[in-house]
Enzyme design. Structure first.
Site, PDB file in Angstrom:
ATOM      1  N   ASP A 133      -5.205  20.858  22.911  1.00 18.39           N
ATOM      2  CA  ASP A 133      -4.520  21.031  24.190  1.00 18.39           C
ATOM      3  C   ASP A 133      -3.222  21.780  23.906  1.00 18.39           C
ATOM      4  OD1 ASP A 133      -3.983  20.626  26.979  1.00 18.39           O
ATOM      5  OD2 ASP A 133      -2.539  19.085  26.432  1.00 18.39           O
ATOM      6  N   SER A 134      -2.516  22.130  24.976  1.00 19.00           N
ATOM      7  CA  SER A 134      -1.233  22.801  24.793  1.00 19.00           C
ATOM      8  C   SER A 134      -0.163  21.822  24.296  1.00 19.00           C
ATOM      9  CB  SER A 134      -0.780  23.393  26.128  1.00 19.00           C
ATOM     10  OG  SER A 134      -0.699  22.363  27.093  1.00 19.00           O
ATOM     11  N   TYR A 156       0.416  26.218  29.024  1.00 19.47           N
ATOM     12  CA  TYR A 156      -0.598  27.272  29.120  1.00 19.47           C
ATOM     13  C   TYR A 156      -0.764  27.736  30.578  1.00 19.47           C
ATOM     14  CZ  TYR A 156      -2.765  26.347  24.456  1.00 19.47           C
ATOM     15  OH  TYR A 156      -3.057  26.214  23.122  1.00 19.47           O
ATOM     16  N   CYS A 182      -8.352  20.466  27.260  1.00 16.90           N
ATOM     17  CA  CYS A 182      -7.419  21.247  28.071  1.00 16.90           C
ATOM     18  C   CYS A 182      -8.224  21.948  29.155  1.00 16.90           C
ATOM     19  CB  CYS A 182      -6.722  22.269  27.184  1.00 16.90           C
ATOM     20  SG  CYS A 182      -5.804  23.496  28.105  1.00 16.90           S
ATOM     21  N   GLU A 236       5.983  16.910  30.107  1.00 19.96           N
ATOM     22  CA  GLU A 236       6.350  17.167  28.700  1.00 19.96           C
ATOM     23  C   GLU A 236       7.808  16.772  28.454  1.00 19.96           C
ATOM     24  OE1 GLU A 236       4.736  18.620  25.841  1.00 19.96           O
ATOM     25  OE2 GLU A 236       2.798  18.433  26.831  1.00 19.96           O
ATOM     26  N   CYS A 265      -6.108  18.577  35.108  1.00 20.08           N
ATOM     27  CA  CYS A 265      -5.285  18.955  33.952  1.00 20.08           C
ATOM     28  C   CYS A 265      -5.130  17.668  33.153  1.00 20.08           C
ATOM     29  CB  CYS A 265      -3.926  19.480  34.416  1.00 20.08           C
ATOM     30  SG  CYS A 265      -2.704  19.578  33.080  1.00 20.08           S
ATOM     31  N   THR A 266      -5.263  17.768  31.838  1.00 22.05           N
ATOM     32  CA  THR A 266      -5.303  16.532  31.050  1.00 22.05           C
ATOM     33  C   THR A 266      -3.948  15.817  30.987  1.00 22.05           C
ATOM     34  OG1 THR A 266      -5.063  17.881  29.046  1.00 22.05           O
ATOM     35  CG2 THR A 266      -7.289  17.202  29.673  1.00 22.05           C
ATOM     36  N   HIS A 267      -2.898  16.492  31.442  1.00 23.77           N
ATOM     37  CA  HIS A 267      -1.612  15.787  31.547  1.00 23.77           C
ATOM     38  C   HIS A 267      -1.594  14.819  32.745  1.00 23.77           C
ATOM     39  CE1 HIS A 267      -0.179  18.991  28.855  1.00 23.77           C
ATOM     40  NE2 HIS A 267       0.975  18.365  28.744  1.00 23.77           N
TER      41      HIS A 267
HETATM   42  N1  DGL Z   1      -3.212  19.981  29.681  1.00 18.81           N
HETATM   43  C1  DGL Z   1      -3.704  21.281  29.879  1.00 18.81           C
HETATM   44  C2  DGL Z   1      -4.732  21.364  30.960  1.00 18.81           C
HETATM   45  O1  DGL Z   1      -5.522  20.457  31.055  1.00 18.81           O
HETATM   46  C3  DGL Z   1      -2.693  22.416  29.846  1.00 18.81           C
HETATM   47  C4  DGL Z   1      -1.491  22.267  30.682  1.00 18.81           C
HETATM   48  C5  DGL Z   1      -0.497  23.395  30.445  1.00 18.81           C
HETATM   49  O2  DGL Z   1      -0.147  23.617  29.298  1.00 18.81           O
HETATM   50  O3  DGL Z   1      -0.092  24.045  31.426  1.00 18.81           O
HETATM   51  O4  DGL Z   1      -4.832  22.310  31.694  1.00 18.81           O
END
Ligand code: DGL
Length: 270
Positions: free
Chosen positions: A9-10, A41, A72, A147, A179-181
């Site tokens: 992931d990022s 990302y 990600c 983050e 988004c995994t965040h």
């Molecule tokens: N966590 C990632 C996703 O699922 C990337 C988020 C990012 O870096 O913008 O898209």
């Protein structure tokens, strides 16, 4: 020998996927790469996201992973084909995995700007459910604020209210955390979304898809049962290892040991 599963992931987001994985497969060996030198990302161009994915996959392959879980969504949306072509090992993604499992006809998707603009979720969901209504909303403020580490930041609450509005107006039955965040925001989102609306984490479907592969793997001859799940893996980042370890601690429930690694072309101007 058990498989080495690569995840990337990022930054911190992929840890929500790792947690789903370890909840079902606590003995799994893994290599986690957080590309923190280049987070986020989601504000990057498709060409950049594809170039980065290509480099990350090459690195994971050189490290000897036996399978890849793209943790990600942004890379899934823009560069799944890149990973498939380069990995040389099975690749598992989030978007298609969850699309095959969704049963709702009115679906909202919260995602990074790049994922939302790609329309990848809409296409995948409609491929499996003809005529489904899919509303994809870009959420540019979420990843930088997450983050930064304070999940009680009022700006997250205000941003969530704004991003959810079009989904609530469209009377969606399910909202995909695209988004995994975002699973980290589940308690906040739950406060703002009616109880009957499902909040869906695609990692659950992706890990379920991995089940067959992981169930078929051999046992490690030197398997040490005293090892904690997190000790069976390796955490690598492209930015500062210490700050990642600190930020990841509340997510993982313990401080991981983290290595800083250099991917070949980080010096290029991404
Ligand atoms: N966590 C990632 C996703 O699922 C990337 C988020 C990012 O870096 O913008 O898209």
């Amino acid at each position: 020998m058990s498989l080495l599963l690569g995840l990337f992931d990022s930054g911190l987001g992929g840890l929500t996927v790792l947690k789903q994985l370890l909840a079902r497969h606590p003995e799994q060996r893994f290599l986690y790469l957080g590309d923190t030198a280049r987070v986020p990302y989601g504000q990057r161009s498709p060409a950049e996201i594809r170039a980065i994915a290509s480099e990350v996959v090459a690195w994971l392959r050189a490290e000897g992973v036996d399978a890849l879980l793209m943790a990600c969504n942004t890379s899934n949306a823009l560069a799944f084909d890149v990973a498939l072509h380069q990995a040389g090992v099975p690749v598992y993604g989030l978007i298609d995995s969850v699309a095959t499992q969704l049963r709702s006809k009115r679906v909202g998707v919260l995602a990074t700007p790049a994922t939302a603009a790609s329309g990848a979720y809409g296409r995948a969901i409609r491929d499996h459910q003809e005529g489904a209504l899919v509303v994809e909303v870009p959420c540019p403020e979420f990843v930088p604020l997450i983050e930064a580490g304070d999940l009680r930041d009022l700006r997250l609450y205000k941003a969530a209210q704004a991003y959810l509005q079009p989904l609530l107006e469209a009377r969606v039955e399910a909202i995909v955390l695209g988004c995994t965040h975002y699973p980290l925001l589940r308690p906040l989102l739950r406060q703002l979304v009616p109880q009957e609306v499902l909040l869906v984490d695609p990692a659950v479907a992706a890990v379920a898809r991995l089940q067959m592969l992981l169930d078929g793997q051999g046992q490690d001859p030197d398997d040490r049962p005293e090892l904690e799940p997190l000790e069976r893996g390796r955490f690598c980042v492209t930015g500062c290892a210490e700050s990642f370890a600190t930020s990841a601690t509340p997510w993982l429930g313990q401080r991981p040991s983290v290595e800083q690694v250099s991917l070949q072309s980080l010096s290029r101007a991404f």
